[in-house]
Write an enzyme that holds these catalytic residues in place. Sequence first.
Site, PDB file in Angstrom:
ATOM      1  N   ASP A 138       0.831  -1.205   0.000  1.00  0.00           N
ATOM      2  CA  ASP A 138       0.000   0.000   0.000  1.00  0.00           C
ATOM      3  C   ASP A 138       0.868   1.258   0.000  1.00  0.00           C
ATOM      4  O   ASP A 138       0.645   2.187   0.781  1.00  0.00           O
ATOM      5  CB  ASP A 138      -0.947  -0.025   1.227  1.00  0.00           C
ATOM      6  CG  ASP A 138      -2.011   1.071   1.149  1.00  0.00           C
ATOM      7  OD1 ASP A 138      -2.326   1.537   0.041  1.00  0.00           O
ATOM      8  OD2 ASP A 138      -2.534   1.454   2.221  1.00  0.00           O
ATOM      9  N   HIS A 181      -2.944   0.880  11.695  1.00  0.00           N
ATOM     10  CA  HIS A 181      -2.658  -0.532  11.398  1.00  0.00           C
ATOM     11  C   HIS A 181      -1.165  -0.755  11.229  1.00  0.00           C
ATOM     12  O   HIS A 181      -0.417   0.182  10.994  1.00  0.00           O
ATOM     13  CB  HIS A 181      -3.387  -0.963  10.116  1.00  0.00           C
ATOM     14  CG  HIS A 181      -3.281   0.065   9.027  1.00  0.00           C
ATOM     15  ND1 HIS A 181      -4.299   0.947   8.737  1.00  0.00           N
ATOM     16  CD2 HIS A 181      -2.277   0.389   8.180  1.00  0.00           C
ATOM     17  CE1 HIS A 181      -3.931   1.753   7.759  1.00  0.00           C
ATOM     18  NE2 HIS A 181      -2.700   1.447   7.398  1.00  0.00           N
ATOM     19  N   GLN A 249      -3.078  -5.334   6.211  1.00  0.00           N
ATOM     20  CA  GLN A 249      -2.916  -4.226   7.164  1.00  0.00           C
ATOM     21  C   GLN A 249      -3.831  -4.482   8.363  1.00  0.00           C
ATOM     22  O   GLN A 249      -5.053  -4.319   8.258  1.00  0.00           O
ATOM     23  CB  GLN A 249      -3.253  -2.884   6.496  1.00  0.00           C
ATOM     24  CG  GLN A 249      -2.195  -2.445   5.488  1.00  0.00           C
ATOM     25  CD  GLN A 249      -2.692  -1.384   4.516  1.00  0.00           C
ATOM     26  OE1 GLN A 249      -3.689  -1.589   3.817  1.00  0.00           O
ATOM     27  NE2 GLN A 249      -2.004  -0.261   4.445  1.00  0.00           N
ATOM     28  N   ARG A 279       2.568  13.027  10.066  1.00  0.00           N
ATOM     29  CA  ARG A 279       1.270  12.949   9.372  1.00  0.00           C
ATOM     30  C   ARG A 279       0.531  11.758   9.968  1.00  0.00           C
ATOM     31  O   ARG A 279       0.947  10.611   9.792  1.00  0.00           O
ATOM     32  CB  ARG A 279       1.502  12.750   7.874  1.00  0.00           C
ATOM     33  CG  ARG A 279       0.236  12.486   7.067  1.00  0.00           C
ATOM     34  CD  ARG A 279       0.631  12.105   5.652  1.00  0.00           C
ATOM     35  NE  ARG A 279      -0.487  11.850   4.776  1.00  0.00           N
ATOM     36  CZ  ARG A 279      -1.140  10.694   4.671  1.00  0.00           C
ATOM     37  NH1 ARG A 279      -0.812   9.666   5.437  1.00  0.00           N
ATOM     38  NH2 ARG A 279      -2.107  10.553   3.805  1.00  0.00           N
ATOM     39  N   ASP A 281      -1.651   9.204   9.868  1.00  0.00           N
ATOM     40  CA  ASP A 281      -2.333   8.521   8.772  1.00  0.00           C
ATOM     41  C   ASP A 281      -3.642   7.873   9.236  1.00  0.00           C
ATOM     42  O   ASP A 281      -3.664   7.195  10.268  1.00  0.00           O
ATOM     43  CB  ASP A 281      -1.396   7.433   8.218  1.00  0.00           C
ATOM     44  CG  ASP A 281      -2.022   6.669   7.072  1.00  0.00           C
ATOM     45  OD1 ASP A 281      -2.293   7.284   6.030  1.00  0.00           O
ATOM     46  OD2 ASP A 281      -2.261   5.449   7.228  1.00  0.00           O
ATOM     47  N   GLU A 323      -4.501  13.359   9.018  1.00  0.00           N
ATOM     48  CA  GLU A 323      -5.011  12.937   7.712  1.00  0.00           C
ATOM     49  C   GLU A 323      -6.389  12.335   7.970  1.00  0.00           C
ATOM     50  O   GLU A 323      -6.538  11.148   8.226  1.00  0.00           O
ATOM     51  CB  GLU A 323      -4.088  11.914   7.048  1.00  0.00           C
ATOM     52  CG  GLU A 323      -4.436  11.682   5.583  1.00  0.00           C
ATOM     53  CD  GLU A 323      -5.042  10.306   5.277  1.00  0.00           C
ATOM     54  OE1 GLU A 323      -5.612  10.137   4.180  1.00  0.00           O
ATOM     55  OE2 GLU A 323      -4.954   9.391   6.112  1.00  0.00           O
ATOM     56  N   HIS A 392      -0.921  11.816  -3.337  1.00  0.00           N
ATOM     57  CA  HIS A 392      -0.656  10.461  -3.817  1.00  0.00           C
ATOM     58  C   HIS A 392      -1.934   9.620  -3.887  1.00  0.00           C
ATOM     59  O   HIS A 392      -1.930   8.544  -4.459  1.00  0.00           O
ATOM     60  CB  HIS A 392       0.356   9.785  -2.894  1.00  0.00           C
ATOM     61  CG  HIS A 392      -0.242   9.470  -1.556  1.00  0.00           C
ATOM     62  ND1 HIS A 392      -0.559  10.452  -0.643  1.00  0.00           N
ATOM     63  CD2 HIS A 392      -0.623   8.297  -0.997  1.00  0.00           C
ATOM     64  CE1 HIS A 392      -1.092   9.898   0.425  1.00  0.00           C
ATOM     65  NE2 HIS A 392      -1.142   8.593   0.241  1.00  0.00           N
ATOM     66  N   ASP A 393      -3.007  10.096  -3.246  1.00  0.00           N
ATOM     67  CA  ASP A 393      -4.247   9.313  -3.228  1.00  0.00           C
ATOM     68  C   ASP A 393      -5.159   9.716  -4.384  1.00  0.00           C
ATOM     69  O   ASP A 393      -4.930  10.710  -5.073  1.00  0.00           O
ATOM     70  CB  ASP A 393      -4.964   9.498  -1.885  1.00  0.00           C
ATOM     71  CG  ASP A 393      -4.409   8.548  -0.814  1.00  0.00           C
ATOM     72  OD1 ASP A 393      -3.960   7.437  -1.188  1.00  0.00           O
ATOM     73  OD2 ASP A 393      -4.415   8.912   0.360  1.00  0.00           O
ATOM     74  N   ARG A 517      -3.675   4.073  -8.367  1.00  0.00           N
ATOM     75  CA  ARG A 517      -3.153   5.342  -7.834  1.00  0.00           C
ATOM     76  C   ARG A 517      -1.701   5.544  -8.280  1.00  0.00           C
ATOM     77  O   ARG A 517      -1.195   6.665  -8.258  1.00  0.00           O
ATOM     78  CB  ARG A 517      -3.245   5.354  -6.297  1.00  0.00           C
ATOM     79  CG  ARG A 517      -4.661   5.484  -5.780  1.00  0.00           C
ATOM     80  CD  ARG A 517      -4.706   5.410  -4.266  1.00  0.00           C
ATOM     81  NE  ARG A 517      -4.249   4.112  -3.764  1.00  0.00           N
ATOM     82  CZ  ARG A 517      -4.104   3.812  -2.467  1.00  0.00           C
ATOM     83  NH1 ARG A 517      -4.383   4.709  -1.556  1.00  0.00           N
ATOM     84  NH2 ARG A 517      -3.696   2.614  -2.087  1.00  0.00           N
TER      85      ARG A 517
END
Length: 648
Positions: A138, A181, A249, A279, A281, A323, A392-393, A517
Amino acid sequence: MPQPALSRTLMTGALRAAFDDDRDADTFALRLDRYGPELLASLQAAYGEQAEPLLAQLLEVMLHAYHTRPADLKRLDEARLLTPDWLQRPDTVGYVAYTDRFAGTLKGVQGHLPYLEDLGVTYLHLMPLLSPRPGENDGGYAVQDYRAVRDDLGSMDDLSALAADLRARGMSLVLDLVLNHVAQEHEWAQRARAGDPTYRAYFHIYPDRTEPDAYERTLPEVFPDFAPGNFTWDDAAQGWVWTTFNTYQWDLNWSNPDVLREFVDIILHLANRGVEVFRLDAIAFLWKRLGTDCQNQPEVHHLTRALRACARIVAPAVAFKAEAIVAPTDLIHYLGTRDHHGKVSDMAYHNSLMVQLWSSLASRDTRLFTQALSAFPPKPTNTTWGVYVRCHDDIGWAISDADTNAVGLSGPGHRHFLSDFYSGEYPGTFARGLVFQFNPQTGDRRISGTLASLAGLEAALHTGHPQAVDHAVRRILLLHAVILAFGGVPLLYMGDELALLNDHAFADTPEHAADNRWVHRPRMDWTRAQDAARDAGTPHGRVNAGLRHLIHARRVLPHLHASIESRPLPSPDPCVLLLRRDHPQGTFLGVYNFSEHTIQFPAHVLRDVLGEHAVDHVAGSAFSFGGQPVLLEPYRALWLTAGTGPLG
Ligand code: GLC
């Protein structure tokens, strides 16, 4: 002077004696008194009577980290305490890159710091670089070891060296902290799989489907396409494991205080390596509660407050960025409301702003944009936004039905239109993108694609039509003009400064093939960077020069300090977005034409806000608002301040 409570009770003689220096002991005690009460309150809210023993454990962790914090970082702590608005200033510019795709290795990144300095970057977010699981991971968001760097990128010492070099140049290192995760290969998961009850309790593992089914009734799906469902059967663990994202994950069980303690240790360890911004996540997902969507639960904010308090005690130079890709009314809590005001994240992604940029670009209509921003709750003045055009998403069409209804649109209809438009299916569209994670149950189609390809450059270069190329370049600069003047840290996404196109070869890498992505995660093109610097006439060169110019113009405009909000004004022309900022130095008005037409904009609207005269800081030109309309060329952006001088 009476001894403040927490340091008196917690820092007993033996603990005080652990400091070589009285001043150090005093600093620690003062910070403990300042942040300890909120730390304890949040631990109590999340863990009840387990809070006090946990606090004692955290104290050990913090003392260790405090003693081992390098002297130059302690100095940075002092400097930051003197400049609490460091992430709000208009000269703060972020850049987001994959280490390998940007420069091969961490040492390679060090070699390219002059490039970033030249661009004006002060904040460098390197995408996940801690040791991930092998194979599919990921994009690094499946971490196997939080204390090691991915082998091929370098070592922890390289990371510290890079951080020190960045610091010396006035740039901050930003890293992801993946806390929802871990990879199923992480030591904790391995031990859980081996049957160790301590580590099984780090995760959510259920013997049968009873509880998973009960949760699933109200849980959405994040990756409905390649990872449907939120639970995965694991043979070794003999149970259904909570896996919100990919099957590999494993969601952590944050209701277990051991998990919090582990992360305090990890955060402080990385902070002592020189990481300045974390960040957080997927922070919204941390706390699970039956009967809910298991996002944005109140405990999430207590956990963040506790983590932040620990960071403030040991390493006050550190900031948190949330995020949380959630609805505006949920998002605002990540910046701290009520009791949490000023005590959780310092910064949060403004996803809605990004979505509205793309929505208005497709529809050539800014009414929905204005509506969405008007309905947005105000943010605390001491926090800042992470503002961005691409990341990036994928782009998910996070647009509420309440907002679409308010401007006479249908929510599902508009979202459908946007997916058609950006996947290149809509007749006459300029965009070239891919559908990501089609969800047949909801009809959602998210979009992948680079800024340049979505803004029309790929299609325009294909046809070679000069006007189409020109419009694409203008669109790219328009979107950047909006974020750069919005108030927040602009997060430039690597390659966008050169208008890099979609990487259609992404699927040749087997572990990327299923996740499109990667189409918008191209490798840095250094030849293009050199060419763009030499020739400002090519589309890539125009974007580069235009962006540099905007960054330059922005840094001297105090009006753009993020303590001030941008507020939308009603616009007499639907193609034109008006964003007003009322700063003590004077009013700033951003005027943005989201269409390929020249607009005759009524001068009185601008005069009402700014008076007779104004300066546009983008073109450096002066305006006098008489009876004549102001001409706004296709995709033109004006950054106006009142008066005739540079500061209005
Ligand atoms: C965040 C990341 C995304 C990742 C997910 C799971 O949303 O931005 O790339 O897939 O978290 O870690």
